[in-house]
Motif scaffolding. Structure first.
Motif, PDB file in Angstrom:
ATOM      1  N   SER A 208       4.150  -7.050   1.740  1.00  0.00           N
ATOM      2  CA  SER A 208       4.938  -5.892   1.311  1.00  0.00           C
ATOM      3  C   SER A 208       5.174  -5.856  -0.187  1.00  0.00           C
ATOM      4  CB  SER A 208       6.274  -5.855   2.060  1.00  0.00           C
ATOM      5  OG  SER A 208       6.076  -5.653   3.435  1.00  0.00           O
ATOM      6  N   ALA A 209       5.561  -6.974  -0.766  1.00  0.00           N
ATOM      7  CA  ALA A 209       5.855  -6.992  -2.196  1.00  0.00           C
ATOM      8  C   ALA A 209       4.604  -6.692  -3.019  1.00  0.00           C
ATOM      9  CB  ALA A 209       6.449  -8.343  -2.588  1.00  0.00           C
ATOM     10  N   ALA A 210       3.467  -7.247  -2.593  1.00  0.00           N
ATOM     11  CA  ALA A 210       2.220  -7.028  -3.325  1.00  0.00           C
ATOM     12  C   ALA A 210       1.746  -5.586  -3.229  1.00  0.00           C
ATOM     13  CB  ALA A 210       1.144  -7.971  -2.809  1.00  0.00           C
ATOM     14  N   LEU A 211       2.040  -4.933  -2.099  1.00  0.00           N
ATOM     15  CA  LEU A 211       1.570  -3.562  -1.879  1.00  0.00           C
ATOM     16  C   LEU A 211       2.585  -2.496  -2.278  1.00  0.00           C
ATOM     17  CD1 LEU A 211      -0.067  -4.086   1.643  1.00  0.00           C
ATOM     18  CD2 LEU A 211      -1.257  -3.865  -0.548  1.00  0.00           C
ATOM     19  N   ALA A 212       3.751  -2.911  -2.720  1.00  0.00           N
ATOM     20  CA  ALA A 212       4.853  -1.966  -2.956  1.00  0.00           C
ATOM     21  C   ALA A 212       4.550  -0.929  -4.026  1.00  0.00           C
ATOM     22  CB  ALA A 212       6.121  -2.737  -3.322  1.00  0.00           C
ATOM     23  N   ARG A 213       3.664  -1.235  -4.952  1.00  0.00           N
ATOM     24  CA  ARG A 213       3.364  -0.292  -6.042  1.00  0.00           C
ATOM     25  C   ARG A 213       2.344   0.773  -5.645  1.00  0.00           C
ATOM     26  NH1 ARG A 213       1.449  -4.402 -10.270  1.00  0.00           N
ATOM     27  NH2 ARG A 213       0.470  -2.528 -11.125  1.00  0.00           N
ATOM     28  N   ALA A 214       1.933   0.783  -4.406  1.00  0.00           N
ATOM     29  CA  ALA A 214       0.985   1.813  -3.948  1.00  0.00           C
ATOM     30  C   ALA A 214       1.591   3.199  -4.125  1.00  0.00           C
ATOM     31  CB  ALA A 214       0.626   1.592  -2.488  1.00  0.00           C
ATOM     32  N   PRO A 215       0.858   4.146  -4.692  1.00  0.00           N
ATOM     33  CA  PRO A 215       1.409   5.503  -4.834  1.00  0.00           C
ATOM     34  C   PRO A 215       1.554   6.235  -3.510  1.00  0.00           C
ATOM     35  CG  PRO A 215      -0.886   5.448  -5.543  1.00  0.00           C
ATOM     36  CD  PRO A 215      -0.490   4.025  -5.291  1.00  0.00           C
ATOM     37  N   ARG A 216       0.718   5.859  -2.538  1.00  0.00           N
ATOM     38  CA  ARG A 216       0.754   6.486  -1.216  1.00  0.00           C
ATOM     39  C   ARG A 216       0.492   5.419  -0.162  1.00  0.00           C
ATOM     40  NH1 ARG A 216      -2.193   9.399  -4.604  1.00  0.00           N
ATOM     41  NH2 ARG A 216      -1.672  11.583  -5.028  1.00  0.00           N
ATOM     42  N   LEU A 217       1.211   5.505   0.936  1.00  0.00           N
ATOM     43  CA  LEU A 217       1.003   4.591   2.058  1.00  0.00           C
ATOM     44  C   LEU A 217       0.907   5.375   3.354  1.00  0.00           C
ATOM     45  CD1 LEU A 217       1.014   1.731   3.445  1.00  0.00           C
ATOM     46  CD2 LEU A 217       3.508   2.028   3.624  1.00  0.00           C
ATOM     47  N   PHE A 218      -0.131   5.112   4.118  1.00  0.00           N
ATOM     48  CA  PHE A 218      -0.215   5.576   5.492  1.00  0.00           C
ATOM     49  C   PHE A 218      -0.122   4.337   6.363  1.00  0.00           C
ATOM     50  CE2 PHE A 218      -3.582   6.763   8.881  1.00  0.00           C
ATOM     51  CZ  PHE A 218      -2.596   6.944   9.840  1.00  0.00           C
ATOM     52  N   ASP A 219       0.982   4.195   7.080  1.00  0.00           N
ATOM     53  CA  ASP A 219       1.191   3.060   7.973  1.00  0.00           C
ATOM     54  C   ASP A 219       1.019   3.570   9.395  1.00  0.00           C
ATOM     55  OD1 ASP A 219       2.084   0.819   9.382  1.00  0.00           O
ATOM     56  OD2 ASP A 219       3.565   0.311   7.861  1.00  0.00           O
ATOM     57  N   VAL A 220       0.033   3.065  10.126  1.00  0.00           N
ATOM     58  CA  VAL A 220      -0.247   3.585  11.465  1.00  0.00           C
ATOM     59  C   VAL A 220       0.833   3.218  12.475  1.00  0.00           C
ATOM     60  CG1 VAL A 220      -2.730   3.477  11.029  1.00  0.00           C
ATOM     61  CG2 VAL A 220      -1.614   1.617  12.284  1.00  0.00           C
ATOM     62  N   ILE A 221       1.725   2.310  12.105  1.00  0.00           N
ATOM     63  CA  ILE A 221       2.820   1.914  12.988  1.00  0.00           C
ATOM     64  C   ILE A 221       3.886   3.016  13.018  1.00  0.00           C
ATOM     65  CG2 ILE A 221       4.560   0.144  13.448  1.00  0.00           C
ATOM     66  CD1 ILE A 221       1.605  -0.783  13.624  1.00  0.00           C
ATOM     67  N   TYR A 222       4.471   3.253  14.194  1.00  0.00           N
ATOM     68  CA  TYR A 222       5.560   4.230  14.260  1.00  0.00           C
ATOM     69  C   TYR A 222       6.825   3.673  14.895  1.00  0.00           C
ATOM     70  CZ  TYR A 222       3.782   5.136  19.048  1.00  0.00           C
ATOM     71  OH  TYR A 222       3.350   5.019  20.339  1.00  0.00           O
TER      72      TYR A 222
END
Length: 273
Positions: A208-222
């Motif tokens: 999570s910390a490494a990916l936090a700077r992503a401008p957009r996230l699509f997380d398939v989990i709901y």
């Protein structure tokens, strides 16, 4: 295809948590198919061929979730080109001469990417976390959205082999990053058009910390929502779309293939609310 007393179901293991019955039943009622049913059936990949073959004529179609998507593709008498391309089928439809397999997961992923505004992204690079059954249809949606190269985050290149083959067939350039926050993920995520997570929330949390700077996230989990990854990206100012968007939009195509009628989007979306 609409007719009296038809039935459909979702096959998977585990399947008790699935929201698909709410979506499909809302659609059938809105379409006036008041005597149609839709149920959950616990079914492993190994059980799928015999189970589907043994169903009587009232069953018009099946939604297929993990772990049966490859088994559904191999079982079907007919397959759509896109299902073959990604090696995965989440939809079985009774047709003359047997069963047809399709992959409406691609539609669901494409809708999520569109909601994120990926068409406006300057980058044509994406990061996909995971190399399992959901990653392949996600790659097809990314290719359709104009993404040209993808970093796949996996435990090993060997475990990513099938997904890498799909990416190659789609014309995507790929590299593999270790499932490790120190593997260069932070820089890749920050410069990507989108990060897509296809693994369970607990598995993605260490990244999570490494990916936090992503401008957009699509997380398939709901569920549960928000995931730790979604919270991290949102907290850092990124745009986040969760798995309910994919779930809804993959179900639209299933309803239309099962019934032969236009899926009632508003009624189905209301069922999720």
């Amino acid at each position: 295809m609409a007719g009296p007393g038809r039935a459909a179901a979702i096959l998977g293991s585990p399947v008790a948590h699935s929201k698909s019955p709410a979506l499909h039943l809302a659609a059938y009622r809105a379409l006036g198919l008041t005597d149609w049913t839709y149920e959950r059936i616990e079914c492993t990949a190994e059980q799928l061929p015999n189970l589907v073959s043994g169903m009587d004529e009232k069953y018009i179609g099946f939604s297929v979730t993990m772990p049966g998507k490859r088994a559904a593709l191999e079982f079907a008498d007919h397959c759509t080109d896109r299902a073959v391309a990604v090696g995965s089928a989440n939809t079985l439809v009774r047709v003359p001469g047997g069963w047809r397999a399709d992959c409406t997961d691609i539609d669901g992923a494409a809708a999520a990417l569109a909601e994120l505004g990926i068409a406006e992204a300057a980058s044509t690079h994406a990061v996909v976390v995971g190399a399992g059954g959901t990653a392949a249809p996600v790659l097809a949606a990314l290719a359709g959205a104009g993404i040209g190269d993808v970093s796949i985050v996996a435990r090993s290149r060997a475990r990513a082999a099938e997904v890498l083959a799909v990416a190659d067939a789609l014309g995507l350039s790929t590299d593999v990053l270790a499932f490790d926050p120190t593997s260069g993920l932070a820089d890749r995520a920050a410069t990507a058009a989108v990060v897509v997570n296809t693994v369970p929330a607990a598995a993605a949390e260490p990244l999570s910390a490494a990916l936090a700077r992503a401008p957009r996230l699509f997380d398939v989990i709901y569920s549960p929502w928000p995931t730790p990854l979604a919270a991290a990206v949102s907290g850092a100012g990124g745009i986040v779309v969760g798995g309910l968007v994919m779930l809804l939009n993959q179900a639209l195509g299933q309803v239309e293939q099962f019934t032969g009628m236009t899926a009632p989007l508003s009624a189905m979306a209301a069922a999720l609310d």
